[in-house]
Design an enzyme around this catalytic site. Structure first.
Site, PDB file in Angstrom:
ATOM      1  N   SER A 139       7.378  -3.284  -0.758  1.00  0.00           N
ATOM      2  CA  SER A 139       6.966  -3.563  -2.137  1.00  0.00           C
ATOM      3  C   SER A 139       8.203  -3.568  -3.022  1.00  0.00           C
ATOM      4  CB  SER A 139       5.994  -2.491  -2.635  1.00  0.00           C
ATOM      5  OG  SER A 139       5.741  -2.627  -4.025  1.00  0.00           O
ATOM      6  N   TYR A 152       4.302   6.615  -3.856  1.00  0.00           N
ATOM      7  CA  TYR A 152       4.256   5.232  -3.381  1.00  0.00           C
ATOM      8  C   TYR A 152       5.657   4.628  -3.344  1.00  0.00           C
ATOM      9  CZ  TYR A 152       2.829   0.342  -2.985  1.00  0.00           C
ATOM     10  OH  TYR A 152       2.671  -0.963  -2.574  1.00  0.00           O
TER      11      TYR A 152
END
Length: 275
Positions: A139, A152
């Protein structure tokens, strides 16, 4: 559609994983679908029953993933594409001891789960001496930490570094390693977000770009490309300015808050969440 003969996809039950599955099955590939929702996988399998196998292990369970891989290798031989797409997202607050369980589980799935997925296929793919690809879905959140999203961001930053290491190790072989850095995709993981999501991309478009990029040999693929340019532009700002901009945005919902997506394997009880 790029020509892949045999693929394995984790996180195949939703969003990007489902789109990848549909496109690969539509192209005539044999596809092993790995996810936690058996009914969803069965519906995908119905698209091409003779070319699709389904499995429901937890990607952080090495023994279960090794059993899945052994079955795939027995029936189809070495795949030429393994996409470690399974992942979870959620907010994180360091001051809350319960959120330590959230970070642990996120690292188990988003980071360790990728290595666990690749490991049982790696030697067979090398032994086949055919061109093949390992794909890890990271990501742009792994490029820089964001307030309220430390677990995350850490999991995806660690994944990017792991894929860099693996890529270097495999340079002498015909096996390539690809790092995918999506921005915002219209999936269940972003459905609860209340902040701006520039460059929001549909999963089908992201899947097409991913498969095309891997077939072209691109080692780093940003989806969409413009979100990468935006992230890089922001990184040129002094850190204090960058942080101030991010602090002005609403935060990702934390586990058990409204809008949060479930994290498999995370207990609903506060006491157990701290264990």
């Amino acid at each position: 559609m790029p020509s892949f003969q045999c693929a394995v996809i984790t996180g195949a039950c939703g969003g990007l994983g489902q789109s990848l599955a549909r496109q690969l099955l539509g192209s005539g590939a044999q596809v092993a679908l790995v996810g936690l929702n058996h009914d969803t996988l069965k519906a995908l399998q119905a698209l091409a029953p003779e070319r699709c196998r389904i499995y429901t292990p937890d990607v952080s369970n090495a023994q279960a993933i090794q059993a899945m891989a052994a079955d795939c290798l027995k029936h189809w031989g070495a795949p030429d594409l393994v996409i470690a797409n399974a992942g979870v997202a959620g907010g994180f607050e360091t001051s809350d001891p319960a959120d330590l369980a959230v970070m642990r589980r996120m690292l188990e799935i988003n980071l360790l789960g990728v290595a666990t997925t690749f490991q049982p296929f790696l030697q067979a793919m090398l032994d086949s001496q055919r061109p093949a690809a390992l794909v890890g879905v990271a990501s742009v959140a792994g490029w820089r930490g964001m307030p309220g999203n430390g677990a995350y961001c850490a999991s995806k930053a660690g994944l990017i570094a792991y894929l860099q290491s693996l890529r270097a190790e495999l340079r002498p072989s015909q096996l390539t390693v690809h790092t995918i850095s999506p921005g915002y995709l219209r999936t269940a993981l972003t459905a609860g977000n209340t902040f701006a999501m520039p460059g929001l991309l549909e999963p089908d478009e992201a899947a097409r770009d991913l498969l095309r990029g891997v077939a072209q040999g691109r080692e780093h693929i940003v989806l969409p490309r413009r979100i990468g340019w935006l992230s890089q532009a922001l990184s040129l700002l002094p850190a204090r300015w960058h942080d101030r901009i991010l602090l002005g945005q609403p935060r990702k919902p934390r586990a058990h808050q409204a809008g949060a997506t479930p994290i498999p394997g995370l207990s609903d009880t506060p006491l157990q969440r701290t264990l």
